[in-house]
Enzyme design. Structure first.
Site, PDB file in Angstrom:
ATOM      1  N   GLN A  68     -15.269   1.312   7.988  1.00 34.76           N
ATOM      2  CA  GLN A  68     -16.243   0.566   8.780  1.00 34.76           C
ATOM      3  C   GLN A  68     -16.002   0.745  10.272  1.00 34.76           C
ATOM      4  O   GLN A  68     -16.535  -0.006  11.082  1.00 34.76           O
ATOM      5  CB  GLN A  68     -16.200  -0.920   8.390  1.00 34.76           C
ATOM      6  CG  GLN A  68     -16.580  -1.124   6.929  1.00 34.76           C
ATOM      7  CD  GLN A  68     -16.619  -2.588   6.540  1.00 34.76           C
ATOM      8  OE1 GLN A  68     -17.015  -3.434   7.321  1.00 34.76           O
ATOM      9  NE2 GLN A  68     -16.197  -2.875   5.323  1.00 34.76           N
ATOM     10  N   GLY A  69     -15.151   1.708  10.631  1.00 26.80           N
ATOM     11  CA  GLY A  69     -14.912   2.007  12.039  1.00 26.80           C
ATOM     12  C   GLY A  69     -13.716   1.302  12.655  1.00 26.80           C
ATOM     13  O   GLY A  69     -13.458   1.469  13.850  1.00 26.80           O
ATOM     14  N   TYR A  73      -2.798  -0.373   9.845  1.00 26.47           N
ATOM     15  CA  TYR A  73      -3.202  -0.796   8.510  1.00 26.47           C
ATOM     16  C   TYR A  73      -4.514  -1.559   8.599  1.00 26.47           C
ATOM     17  O   TYR A  73      -4.688  -2.417   9.469  1.00 26.47           O
ATOM     18  CB  TYR A  73      -2.128  -1.693   7.870  1.00 26.47           C
ATOM     19  CG  TYR A  73      -2.546  -2.218   6.530  1.00 26.47           C
ATOM     20  CD1 TYR A  73      -2.579  -1.388   5.420  1.00 26.47           C
ATOM     21  CD2 TYR A  73      -2.936  -3.535   6.368  1.00 26.47           C
ATOM     22  CE1 TYR A  73      -2.990  -1.861   4.175  1.00 26.47           C
ATOM     23  CE2 TYR A  73      -3.344  -4.024   5.134  1.00 26.47           C
ATOM     24  CZ  TYR A  73      -3.371  -3.173   4.045  1.00 26.47           C
ATOM     25  OH  TYR A  73      -3.783  -3.644   2.829  1.00 26.47           O
ATOM     26  N   VAL A  74      -5.416  -1.228   7.698  1.00 28.61           N
ATOM     27  CA  VAL A  74      -6.683  -1.947   7.544  1.00 28.61           C
ATOM     28  C   VAL A  74      -6.790  -2.342   6.078  1.00 28.61           C
ATOM     29  O   VAL A  74      -6.593  -1.507   5.184  1.00 28.61           O
ATOM     30  CB  VAL A  74      -7.887  -1.066   7.960  1.00 28.61           C
ATOM     31  CG1 VAL A  74      -9.201  -1.805   7.728  1.00 28.61           C
ATOM     32  CG2 VAL A  74      -7.762  -0.637   9.414  1.00 28.61           C
ATOM     33  N   TYR A  87      -7.041  11.598  10.475  1.00 30.18           N
ATOM     34  CA  TYR A  87      -6.363  11.961  11.720  1.00 30.18           C
ATOM     35  C   TYR A  87      -6.745  13.363  12.175  1.00 30.18           C
ATOM     36  O   TYR A  87      -6.989  13.593  13.360  1.00 30.18           O
ATOM     37  CB  TYR A  87      -4.846  11.867  11.559  1.00 30.18           C
ATOM     38  CG  TYR A  87      -4.341  10.487  11.218  1.00 30.18           C
ATOM     39  CD1 TYR A  87      -4.954   9.335  11.706  1.00 30.18           C
ATOM     40  CD2 TYR A  87      -3.237  10.322  10.392  1.00 30.18           C
ATOM     41  CE1 TYR A  87      -4.484   8.072  11.391  1.00 30.18           C
ATOM     42  CE2 TYR A  87      -2.756   9.061  10.078  1.00 30.18           C
ATOM     43  CZ  TYR A  87      -3.390   7.938  10.576  1.00 30.18           C
ATOM     44  OH  TYR A  87      -2.909   6.698  10.262  1.00 30.18           O
ATOM     45  N   TYR A 121       0.833  -1.206   0.000  1.00 32.21           N
ATOM     46  CA  TYR A 121       0.000   0.000   0.000  1.00 32.21           C
ATOM     47  C   TYR A 121       0.871   1.260   0.000  1.00 32.21           C
ATOM     48  O   TYR A 121       0.560   2.237  -0.678  1.00 32.21           O
ATOM     49  CB  TYR A 121      -0.940   0.000   1.204  1.00 32.21           C
ATOM     50  CG  TYR A 121      -1.720   1.275   1.362  1.00 32.21           C
ATOM     51  CD1 TYR A 121      -2.820   1.548   0.551  1.00 32.21           C
ATOM     52  CD2 TYR A 121      -1.357   2.222   2.311  1.00 32.21           C
ATOM     53  CE1 TYR A 121      -3.532   2.731   0.673  1.00 32.21           C
ATOM     54  CE2 TYR A 121      -2.064   3.404   2.446  1.00 32.21           C
ATOM     55  CZ  TYR A 121      -3.149   3.651   1.629  1.00 32.21           C
ATOM     56  OH  TYR A 121      -3.843   4.831   1.763  1.00 32.21           O
ATOM     57  N   GLU A 122       1.974   1.209   0.756  1.00 37.67           N
ATOM     58  CA  GLU A 122       2.862   2.372   0.850  1.00 37.67           C
ATOM     59  C   GLU A 122       3.880   2.417  -0.291  1.00 37.67           C
ATOM     60  O   GLU A 122       4.815   3.205  -0.259  1.00 37.67           O
ATOM     61  CB  GLU A 122       3.565   2.384   2.209  1.00 37.67           C
ATOM     62  CG  GLU A 122       2.597   2.675   3.343  1.00 37.67           C
ATOM     63  CD  GLU A 122       3.266   2.837   4.695  1.00 37.67           C
ATOM     64  OE1 GLU A 122       4.472   2.529   4.832  1.00 37.67           O
ATOM     65  OE2 GLU A 122       2.576   3.289   5.614  1.00 37.67           O
ATOM     66  N   GLU A 126       3.552   2.781  15.476  1.00 33.22           N
ATOM     67  CA  GLU A 126       4.485   2.570  14.369  1.00 33.22           C
ATOM     68  C   GLU A 126       3.743   2.362  13.059  1.00 33.22           C
ATOM     69  O   GLU A 126       4.113   2.940  12.043  1.00 33.22           O
ATOM     70  CB  GLU A 126       5.382   1.360  14.668  1.00 33.22           C
ATOM     71  CG  GLU A 126       6.324   0.997  13.552  1.00 33.22           C
ATOM     72  CD  GLU A 126       7.364   2.062  13.248  1.00 33.22           C
ATOM     73  OE1 GLU A 126       7.882   2.052  12.114  1.00 33.22           O
ATOM     74  OE2 GLU A 126       7.665   2.907  14.109  1.00 33.22           O
ATOM     75  N   ASN A 144      -0.396  10.502   1.726  1.00 32.55           N
ATOM     76  CA  ASN A 144      -1.552   9.728   2.182  1.00 32.55           C
ATOM     77  C   ASN A 144      -2.666  10.661   2.676  1.00 32.55           C
ATOM     78  O   ASN A 144      -2.989  10.703   3.870  1.00 32.55           O
ATOM     79  CB  ASN A 144      -1.119   8.739   3.269  1.00 32.55           C
ATOM     80  CG  ASN A 144      -2.156   7.691   3.556  1.00 32.55           C
ATOM     81  OD1 ASN A 144      -3.323   7.836   3.189  1.00 32.55           O
ATOM     82  ND2 ASN A 144      -1.742   6.631   4.228  1.00 32.55           N
TER      83      ASN A 144
END
Length: 171
Positions: free
Chosen positions: A102-103, A94-95, A139, A26-27, A91, A132
């Site tokens: 979805q919380g 990730y989802v 955040y 992803y990153e 650190e 990102n």
């Protein structure tokens, strides 16, 4: 979707490693993830762990069949000389893409906040890649976090760490 957050156990090492690799992809750094099962065992589950991991699990903890890990929050404790108290450093969070919005991110932060309060942490810190934008918006807008624009992250790795030995004074 139902989910729950729980601390990881040594039985979760393969799932943690899979989520770390997903995060690295992803990153846009899939080859940078160097963690191995042996390193995770040593550094997360020894008698003196250097870090801790929470997992988001699909389903309910009372389901007869355990759900699948769909998210990871890896954290450790640091210390602030200014506050004289520990801090919690996140650190990585990730989802998996199919489970976002979805919380789960909010639930991770709620669990991390509870841990920080139990440990009398003065603050929680984490970094986010500048590109990102979805995470930065989450955040700032949802959690109320403040970007630390005045700080510049610094890092030494491998040979850079080893080369510091030249500065040691008599031991």
């Amino acid at each position: 979707m139902a989910f729950y957050i729980r601390p990881s156990t040594p039985d979760d090492i393969d799932a943690i490693l899979g989520l770390i690799k997903d995060l690295a992809t992803y990153e846009k750094e899939p080859d940078s993830a160097k963690a191995t099962p042996e390193l995770l065992q040593k550094n997360l589950f020894s008698s003196t762990p250097f870090a801790h991991a929470l997992l988001a699990i699909s389903g309910s903890p009372t389901d007869p069949r355990p759900g699948e890990p769909v998210g990871l929050a890896l954290y450790f404790f640091n210390f602030s000389t200014w506050t004289g108290r520990p801090g919690l450093y996140l650190e990585d969070l990730y989802v998996q893409d199919a489970f976002r919005n979805q919380g789960i991110g909010k639930a991770f932060f709620a669990e991390l906040a509870q841990i920080a309060l139990e440990k009398d942490c003065a603050r929680m810190d984490w970094s986010v890649l500048k590109w990102n934008a979805p995470s930065i918006a989450f955040y700032e807008k949802v959690l109320g976090a403040t970007g630390m624009e005045e700080w510049q992250g610094m890092r030494l790795e491998g040979d850079g760490i080893t080369s510091l030995a030249k500065f040691r004074k008599g031991t």
